[in-house]
Design a protein around this motif. Structure first.
Motif, short mmCIF file in Angstrom:
data_model
loop_
_atom_site.label_atom_id
_atom_site.label_comp_id
_atom_site.label_asym_id
_atom_site.label_seq_id
_atom_site.Cartn_x
_atom_site.Cartn_y
_atom_site.Cartn_z
N LEU A 4 82.75 58.70 29.76
CA LEU A 4 83.90 57.84 30.50
C LEU A 4 83.37 56.59 30.66
CD1 LEU A 4 85.19 60.35 33.24
CD2 LEU A 4 86.46 59.21 31.32
N GLU A 5 81.96 56.48 30.90
CA GLU A 5 81.44 55.36 31.23
C GLU A 5 81.73 54.37 29.99
OE1 GLU A 5 79.50 52.48 34.01
OE2 GLU A 5 81.00 54.24 33.90
N TYR A 6 81.13 55.18 28.74
CA TYR A 6 81.17 54.28 27.62
C TYR A 6 82.65 53.80 27.12
CZ TYR A 6 80.86 53.96 22.45
OH TYR A 6 80.76 53.68 21.15
N ASN A 7 83.69 54.92 27.33
CA ASN A 7 84.87 54.18 27.10
C ASN A 7 85.43 53.04 28.07
OD1 ASN A 7 85.43 55.98 25.23
ND2 ASN A 7 86.24 57.85 26.14
N ARG A 8 85.04 53.33 29.41
CA ARG A 8 85.41 52.25 30.38
C ARG A 8 85.04 51.08 29.62
NH1 ARG A 8 84.05 49.99 34.80
NH2 ARG A 8 81.85 50.70 34.60
N GLU A 9 83.73 50.80 29.34
CA GLU A 9 82.97 49.67 29.08
C GLU A 9 83.39 49.07 27.77
OE1 GLU A 9 78.65 49.75 29.11
OE2 GLU A 9 78.41 50.05 31.25
N SER A 10 83.78 49.92 26.96
CA SER A 10 84.41 49.34 25.83
C SER A 10 85.93 48.90 25.90
CB SER A 10 84.46 50.45 24.72
OG SER A 10 85.36 51.45 24.93
N ARG A 11 86.55 49.65 26.77
CA ARG A 11 87.84 49.17 27.36
C ARG A 11 87.74 47.71 27.96
NH1 ARG A 11 89.42 53.44 29.42
NH2 ARG A 11 89.15 52.80 31.67
N ALA B 180 75.86 71.04 34.58
CA ALA B 180 75.46 69.91 34.88
C ALA B 180 75.40 68.85 33.58
CB ALA B 180 74.14 69.78 35.55
N ALA B 181 75.06 69.50 32.77
CA ALA B 181 74.83 68.58 31.37
C ALA B 181 76.08 68.12 30.84
CB ALA B 181 74.16 69.45 30.43
N LEU B 182 77.17 69.09 30.79
CA LEU B 182 78.48 68.78 30.57
C LEU B 182 78.99 67.69 31.31
CD1 LEU B 182 79.81 72.19 29.55
CD2 LEU B 182 79.44 70.42 28.01
N ILE B 183 78.93 67.60 32.91
CA ILE B 183 79.18 66.64 33.71
C ILE B 183 78.57 65.22 33.26
CG2 ILE B 183 79.49 66.13 36.21
CD1 ILE B 183 79.52 69.04 36.79
N LEU B 184 77.44 65.51 32.99
CA LEU B 184 76.60 64.21 32.67
C LEU B 184 77.15 63.59 31.47
CD1 LEU B 184 74.15 63.11 34.43
CD2 LEU B 184 72.89 63.78 32.36
N PHE B 185 77.24 64.50 30.59
CA PHE B 185 77.86 64.08 29.30
C PHE B 185 79.22 63.50 29.50
CE2 PHE B 185 80.56 65.00 25.29
CZ PHE B 185 79.60 64.50 24.44
N ALA B 186 80.13 64.13 30.13
CA ALA B 186 81.60 63.73 30.20
C ALA B 186 81.44 62.12 30.97
CB ALA B 186 82.38 64.56 31.05
N TYR B 187 80.48 61.88 32.00
CA TYR B 187 80.27 60.69 32.85
C TYR B 187 80.18 59.75 31.63
CZ TYR B 187 78.32 57.17 35.85
OH TYR B 187 77.77 56.02 36.39
#
Lengths: 552, 446
Positions: free
Chosen positions: A293-300, A283-290
């Motif tokens: 991704l969100e971070y990358n998405r926002e920066s993009r 769960a932690a890894l999924i959360l982390f990945a999320y």
């Protein structure tokens, strides 16, 4: 940035996980302890049954021995004859009232067995009253009991009873017969037949035997007799044990049992714990990945927005230049200085100038994003550039009653990038105009010092008496994205991107832009490196992090 | 004989009075055991104290009809430790089943199997549902270690359930391994055998292969008056069981108690072969049972003080009591022992009883064989070899003197033993020797 975030996320998630793991382990071992206590209880109760078998055996045996201590006659022939029929007796003996051995004694009729008995028991007859001092083995006031001893590594014991005439009659017990009779009384295993063995079915009886082993062990812990179908480890310690009554008080009954449930439970629990921890880690890894991704998405997204603004800015540049050009042309055509038209046009020129600066900032930022900033060094005087940059703000400063102090001491002609310096200064002055106008004060200082390598460092300080910048804000002051996330429009028109751009530009110029310490208001210190001769400064990748040299 | 008296040349033509030892004009009732009392030298020299052997033998009467034999109460105790697996276990099962097949509905059988634990496969029961018993025996499988003492103890418990004076109470132990759980020394198992004998239970021990402890097995059987056999190949188990059950089904007397009382001047020195107690001039011994048509005897070495020449003197009396399991009675047999004295060696030689002589030589040689075993056990191979050679020479000369094929055969056996002292052959040879000695001492005829 990414690393820090990763560590943070991991520690936030992992620490509780570890705590849960330890807790779970403790709970399960505690449970195992409780269960093993319960098993011990069961073992003790189960062993009690065997102990009672032994007690019954001892009771009946001792009562038979007591009878045997009172033969119909005490003459040698009778005492010799009875042991040839009685399985328990090796040899009779009689001690008279004076405590002396009366039978057997060495004479012409002494047989070899009797002689051997006398030799085995020699130490017993050395005491005058060997049967008065055996309280620990004698019951009923020292009138009968067992005496045990070892001879030639073998266990021997005698049972004796005191007669009314104070004579002691006893006999050496046939140890092997005694042990054999005890073993015969103890339970044995129920046979399992082949069919059951192959199909691993267990009968009800078998179930009773299940998973336990009772051992009768001698004084040296050697197995004498075993029953039960459990095979303990050689190192296993018994769940319960009990000493046998006299004369075998050095012997023990030991109870061994498998603890399938505890062990199984423990294993199951361990599996559960690890499953839980595993799930949580997943769960932690999924959360982390999320998050990533969100971070990358926002920066993009931010980059897309920037590039959008960049393009728009480019498109705006030409019309704006036209507007400005025609407004200035119009200004020249109007003669009267104080006419309302003149004032309006001046506003148009000012505002379009401001818009030009903003667009310039956006474009510089976009360039810096693409890492294509280069220096264009031209000959000039820093102080003049400062004055020139301040010129467009003069009108609004006057209107806001902002008092401007200057302390400019860089009149030398040096090589520097006029555009860069101008853009930085414009940003700084614009900040004062926007945010620090309540202070109604601004000071601009400039100095130049020589640094090793024949170069010169120009330091320009812009201070105000505005609300200042809190410590917390100062950390993020120069970061672009946090601003951008708050709203690109505000970022562009406000300070956010301006300061980022300014810092980048200063770094390109071999210097930096930092917040200097003041007691009130804000103070920015800009440093650039310059040379008297024409010279290019390569962009130093680590310049961003380099502290500017200390102010002299 | 250990020492030979000097040969005295015959002077007197007229012989001294001779003596007859067995006088009793027994009506030879077919349902009573026969007591025989024989001196090795019925006529002894009247000089210094003379040594002679007294043989006290008792022979079981013939069973007229097998139907009247006493019922058997037998526990078959089978070692089912890991080493028994495969062929050995299969043959043991076959042999036990075949033997039980000979039993009748009044007989009682139980089967006990032991490894490190003990299982009562068939609790003591009348042999009426044989198939059920066979099934239980066939289900046996081998695994684990060897709790021999406990196995025998549990077998005894099953026999005790139906213990009766008129039954042939017996434990038959089949083992191929060393006892390693519980009391495991020959002394301890001997003591167990001794106490079981007092209860009227005999233990027959059958050692299978070359891995068992023959001293332990012989002591257990010897002290309880059972049989002992060394069965090298599992295939021979059936034959052995057949012999054993042959004995078991032909018991005619139980609890045979010998009492030999010697007169003044006569000193019993030792008893060859059997367990006996000597108290002064009284010798007592017990036999747990007597089989039909078989003679069991004990040999007492006595020292005889010189007496007056020509006189036949009573030197003692023999009393035997036993339970007659056929007639269900307690029988008493008595005989007196006589010797005559002479000063002529030739007359002594002339009246010599060669049968008793041969029996004595056999048992004395058996003692020497035991000594050789002890020497070999200590690693003194050369001394053991010498002892066996001397024993062979002794047996040969005695064989020639008494014209005995048995003694010559025994001499040959000693010479064979001598060749088998090497470690590779000794294990088997030792078992064979213990087995032979056992048969000699207990008159086991198989």
């Amino acid at each position: 940035m990414k690393k820090k975030l990763t560590i943070l996320l991991f520690s936030i998630l992992l620490l509780p996980l570890i705590a849960i793991g330890i807790l779970g382990y403790n709970i399960s071992t505690d449970d195992a302890k409780l269960l093993s206590e319960a098993y011990r209880d069961v073992a003790e109760r189960d062993l009690e049954q065997t102990e009672s078998v032994v007690r019954e055996f001892m009771k009946s045996t001792v009562s038979r021995y007591r009878t045997l201590c009172h033969p119909e006659s005490l003459d040698a022939n009778t005492l010799r004859d009875i042991p040839t029929r009685e399985p328990s007796i090796v040899q009779y003996f009689v001690v008279n009232e004076e405590g002396q051995l009366q039978y057997p004694v060495l004479d012409e009729t002494t047989g070899t067995e009797e002689a051997a008995f006398l030799e085995r028991t020699a130490h017993l007859w050395k005491h005058r009253h060997p049967f008065r001092n055996t309280q620990e083995t004698a019951d009923e006031g020292g009138n009968r009991g067992f005496v045990t001893w070892y001879h030639n590594r073998g266990l021997h014991f005698i049972y004796w009873a005191r007669h009314k005439d104070d004579r002691v009659v006893g006999f050496e017990v046939e140890t092997a017969a005694f042990i054999s009779a005890l073993i015969a009384e103890l339970p044995e295993n129920t046979p399992i037949n082949n069919l059951q063995r192959y199909h691993k079915k267990q009968t009800v009886n078998e179930q009773k035997n299940s998973h336990r082993l009772v051992k009768l062990v001698d004084e040296q812990d050697r197995d004498v007799y075993l029953f039960g179908d459990y095979t303990p480890d050689s190192k296993a310690s018994p769940l319960a044990s009990a000493h046998l009554p006299s004369p075998l008080s050095a012997w023990q009954l030991q109870y061994f049992a498998s603890m399938p449930n505890t062990q199984g439970m423990w294993q199951r629990r361990t599996i559960y714990i690890f499953l839980t921890i595993g799930t949580l880690i997943l769960a932690a890894l999924i959360l982390f990945a999320y998050f990533m991704l969100e971070y990358n998405r926002e920066s993009r997204l931010a980059r897309q927005q920037t590039s959008f603004v960049n393009q728009v800015s480019h498109e705006l540049k030409t019309p704006l230049t036209n507007i400005r050009m025609y407004a200035e042309l119009l200004q020249d055509h109007l003669d009267e200085d104080d006419s309302t038209e003149q004032r309006y046009i001046a506003n148009i020129v000012n505002e379009s100038g401001r818009l030009t600066r903003l667009i310039q900032n956006v474009l510089s930022f976009a360039r810096s994003e693409r890492k294509k900033l280069t220096l264009r060094l031209e000959e000039g005087i820093v102080d003049e550039q400062i004055r020139a940059s301040m010129e467009p703000f003069q009108a609004s400063f006057d209107r806001m009653h902002i008092q401007v102090e200057t302390d400019l001491q860089t009149p030398q002609t040096i090589f520097f990038d006029h555009d860069i310096l101008g853009q930085i200064l414009t940003n700084l002055f614009s900040n004062v105009e926007k945010y620090a106008h309540q202070g109604k004060w601004m000071r601009v200082q400039s100095t130049m010092t020589e640094v090793p390598g024949g170069r010169h460092q120009v330091t320009i300080r812009v201070s105000d008496k505005g609300p200042g910048i809190s410590n917390k804000d100062s950390r993020n002051l120069f970061l672009p994205f946090t601003r951008l996330q708050n709203g690109i429009t505000e970022g562009v028109s406000g300070t956010g991107i301006g300061l980022t751009i300014s810092k980048e530009l200063a770094a390109v110029h071999g210097g930096g832009l930092t917040l200097c310490r003041t007691t009130a208001g804000a103070c920015f210190q800009l440093t650039i490196l310059a040379k008297r001769k024409e010279q290019r400064f390569a962009r130093n990748p680590s310049a961003e992090n380099t502290q500017p040299p200390p102010n002299p | 004989m250990k020492k030979c008296s000097p040969i005295i040349p015959g002077i007197a033509v007229f012989a001294m009075l001779l003596s007859v030892l067995i006088i009793q004009p027994n009506p030879a009732s077919a349902t009573k055991a026969q007591l025989s009392v024989e001196m090795s030298t019925p006529v002894v020299l009247n000089r210094s104290p003379q040594t002679a052997f007294l043989k006290v033998g008792v022979t079981g009467f013939a069973l007229v009809q097998e139907a009247v034999r006493p019922p058997v109460n037998v526990a078959i105790v089978i070692d089912r430790s890991g080493s028994m697996s495969g062929e050995k276990m299969a043959r043991a099962q076959d042999a036990a089943i075949m033997a039980i097949d000979r039993l009748g509905p009044d007989d009682i059988v139980s089967v006990v199997a032991y490894s490190h634990v003990v299982e009562v496969i068939v609790p003591a029961t009348k042999v009426d549902d044989k198939e059920h018993i066979y099934q239980a025996i066939r289900n046996l499988y081998a695994s684990g270690t060897t709790a021999l003492f406990a196995g025998v103890s549990k077998g005894a418990r099953q026999v005790r359930k139906f213990l009766a004076d008129n039954r042939a109470n017996r434990i038959i132990l089949v083992s191929d391994g060393l006892a390693n759980v519980g009391p495991s020394s020959p002394t301890e198992l001997g003591s167990l055998g001794h106490s079981l004998a007092k209860e009227g239970i005999s233990v027959t021990t059958i050692g299978l292969g070359d891995g068992y402890n023959e001293d332990l097995m012989a002591a257990l059987a010897g002290n309880s008056d059972g049989n002992h056999a060394f069965v090298e190949n599992a295939a021979d188990l059936a034959t052995t069981f057949n012999y054993e059950f042959g004995d078991l089904l032909s018991i005619v007397a139980r609890n045979v108690r010998f009492k030999v009382q010697f007169n003044k001047g006569i000193t019993p020195i030792r008893v060859l072969g059997r367990n006996a107690r000597i108290h002064g001039r009284t010798v007592t011994s017990t036999l747990t049972q007597l089989y039909a048509n078989q003679e069991k005897f004990m040999l007492i070495e006595v020292q005889i003080a010189p007496g007056a020449s020509g006189e036949q003197t009573q030197i003692g009396s023999v009393d035997i009591t036993y339970s007659n399991t056929v007639a269900n009675s307690t029988d008493v047999l008595s005989k007196n022992v006589y010797v005559s004295f002479t000063d002529n060696w030739n007359i002594v030689e002339e009246h010599r009883n060669d049968d008793v002589m041969v029996a004595s030589v056999e048992l004395i040689a058996a003692e020497a064989q035991k000594t050789a075993i002890t020497l070999r056990d200590k690693g003194q191979t050369r001394e053991a070899e010498r002892a066996l050679e001397q024993n062979a020479v002794y047996l040969d000369s005695a064989g020639k003197k008494y014209n005995s094929a048995r003694l010559k055969k025994q001499a040959q056996g000693n010479r064979t033993a001598k060749k088998n002292l090497a470690p590779s052959k000794w294990k088997r040879q030792r078992k064979a020797m213990v087995d032979d000695n056992y048969a000699l001492e207990t008159q086991q005829n198989w």
